[in-house]
Design a protein around this motif. Structure first.
Motif, PDB file in Angstrom:
ATOM      1  N   CYS A  32       0.879  -1.158   0.000  1.00 33.52           N
ATOM      2  CA  CYS A  32       0.000   0.000   0.000  1.00 33.52           C
ATOM      3  C   CYS A  32       0.923   1.216   0.000  1.00 33.52           C
ATOM      4  O   CYS A  32       1.868   1.281   0.799  1.00 33.52           O
ATOM      5  CB  CYS A  32      -0.901   0.001   1.227  1.00 33.52           C
ATOM      6  N   LEU A  33       0.648   2.157  -0.859  1.00 30.30           N
ATOM      7  CA  LEU A  33       1.524   3.318  -1.012  1.00 30.30           C
ATOM      8  C   LEU A  33       0.756   4.608  -0.750  1.00 30.30           C
ATOM      9  O   LEU A  33      -0.390   4.755  -1.172  1.00 30.30           O
ATOM     10  CB  LEU A  33       2.088   3.349  -2.432  1.00 30.30           C
ATOM     11  N   GLY A  34       1.426   5.521  -0.097  1.00 30.02           N
ATOM     12  CA  GLY A  34       0.765   6.781   0.211  1.00 30.02           C
ATOM     13  C   GLY A  34       1.656   7.979  -0.017  1.00 30.02           C
ATOM     14  O   GLY A  34       2.886   7.862  -0.027  1.00 30.02           O
ATOM     15  N   TRP A  35       1.023   9.099  -0.235  1.00 31.71           N
ATOM     16  CA  TRP A  35       1.709  10.386  -0.262  1.00 31.71           C
ATOM     17  C   TRP A  35       1.246  11.201   0.944  1.00 31.71           C
ATOM     18  O   TRP A  35       0.040  11.318   1.188  1.00 31.71           O
ATOM     19  CB  TRP A  35       1.381  11.154  -1.546  1.00 31.71           C
ATOM     20  N   CYS A  95       6.745  10.087   0.152  1.00 30.45           N
ATOM     21  CA  CYS A  95       6.201   8.822  -0.301  1.00 30.45           C
ATOM     22  C   CYS A  95       6.382   7.815   0.827  1.00 30.45           C
ATOM     23  O   CYS A  95       7.413   7.831   1.508  1.00 30.45           O
ATOM     24  CB  CYS A  95       6.961   8.394  -1.548  1.00 30.45           C
ATOM     25  N   ALA A  96       5.390   6.961   1.038  1.00 28.61           N
ATOM     26  CA  ALA A  96       5.476   5.977   2.109  1.00 28.61           C
ATOM     27  C   ALA A  96       4.887   4.653   1.655  1.00 28.61           C
ATOM     28  O   ALA A  96       4.004   4.618   0.795  1.00 28.61           O
ATOM     29  CB  ALA A  96       4.740   6.486   3.348  1.00 28.61           C
ATOM     30  N   ALA A  97       5.363   3.578   2.265  1.00 27.41           N
ATOM     31  CA  ALA A  97       4.914   2.250   1.875  1.00 27.41           C
ATOM     32  C   ALA A  97       4.689   1.370   3.101  1.00 27.41           C
ATOM     33  O   ALA A  97       5.380   1.503   4.108  1.00 27.41           O
ATOM     34  CB  ALA A  97       5.952   1.586   0.963  1.00 27.41           C
ATOM     35  N   THR A  98       3.715   0.500   2.990  1.00 23.08           N
ATOM     36  CA  THR A  98       3.421  -0.463   4.031  1.00 23.08           C
ATOM     37  C   THR A  98       2.829  -1.716   3.424  1.00 23.08           C
ATOM     38  O   THR A  98       2.175  -1.659   2.383  1.00 23.08           O
ATOM     39  CB  THR A  98       2.442   0.116   5.074  1.00 23.08           C
ATOM     40  N   LYS A  99       3.046  -2.846   4.100  1.00 21.73           N
ATOM     41  CA  LYS A  99       2.457  -4.106   3.659  1.00 21.73           C
ATOM     42  C   LYS A  99       1.025  -4.263   4.185  1.00 21.73           C
ATOM     43  O   LYS A  99       0.321  -5.192   3.794  1.00 21.73           O
ATOM     44  CB  LYS A  99       3.303  -5.275   4.155  1.00 21.73           C
TER      45      LYS A  99
END
Length: 122
Positions: A32-35, A95-99
């Motif tokens: 899952c990617l976020g700004w 930018c950020a990422a999580t499983k």
């Protein structure tokens, strides 16, 4: 997962910018990617996110209709197309990422972050 943002800059009110986020060692397709963005010393604010499998996109109310989050699975990149920019969009964008498949705009859910790119709207 090392994330690198690019595409920031200075633009006049009403202008557009496109931010990009890439990973040097992962294709990000299963994340899952976020700004997020932060202005001055404020907390980071979630701007847009795209869920695992691209079935879900969410936007902050302040950017709905103006920003579009785009995942390019072939390139392994995450873009944020920003149109009709306003001075209140000024800030450092991350930018950020999580499983975590149930990801939201909670910072604590993300365990991978880029260094940020500055956007200034005047």
């Amino acid at each position: 997962v090392q994330l690198v943002e690019s595409g920031g800059g200075s633009v006049q009110t009403g202008g557009s910018l496109r931010l990009s986020c890439a990973s040097k060692n992962y294709r990000l397709t299963t994340y899952c990617l976020g700004w997020f963005r932060r202005d001055s010393g404020d907390e980071r604010e979630g701007v847009a996110l795209i869920g695992v499998g691209d079935g879900r996109r969410e936007y902050a109310n302040s950017v709905k209709g103006r920003f579009t989050i785009i995942r390019d699975s072939t390139k392994g990149t995450l873009d944020l197309q920003m149109n009709t920019l306003k001075p209140e969009d000024t800030g450092t964008y991350y930018c950020a990422a999580t499983k975590w498949v149930g990801c939201s705009f909670q910072e604590r859910e993300y365990n991978h972050w880029g260094q940020g790119t500055q956007v200034t709207v005047s």
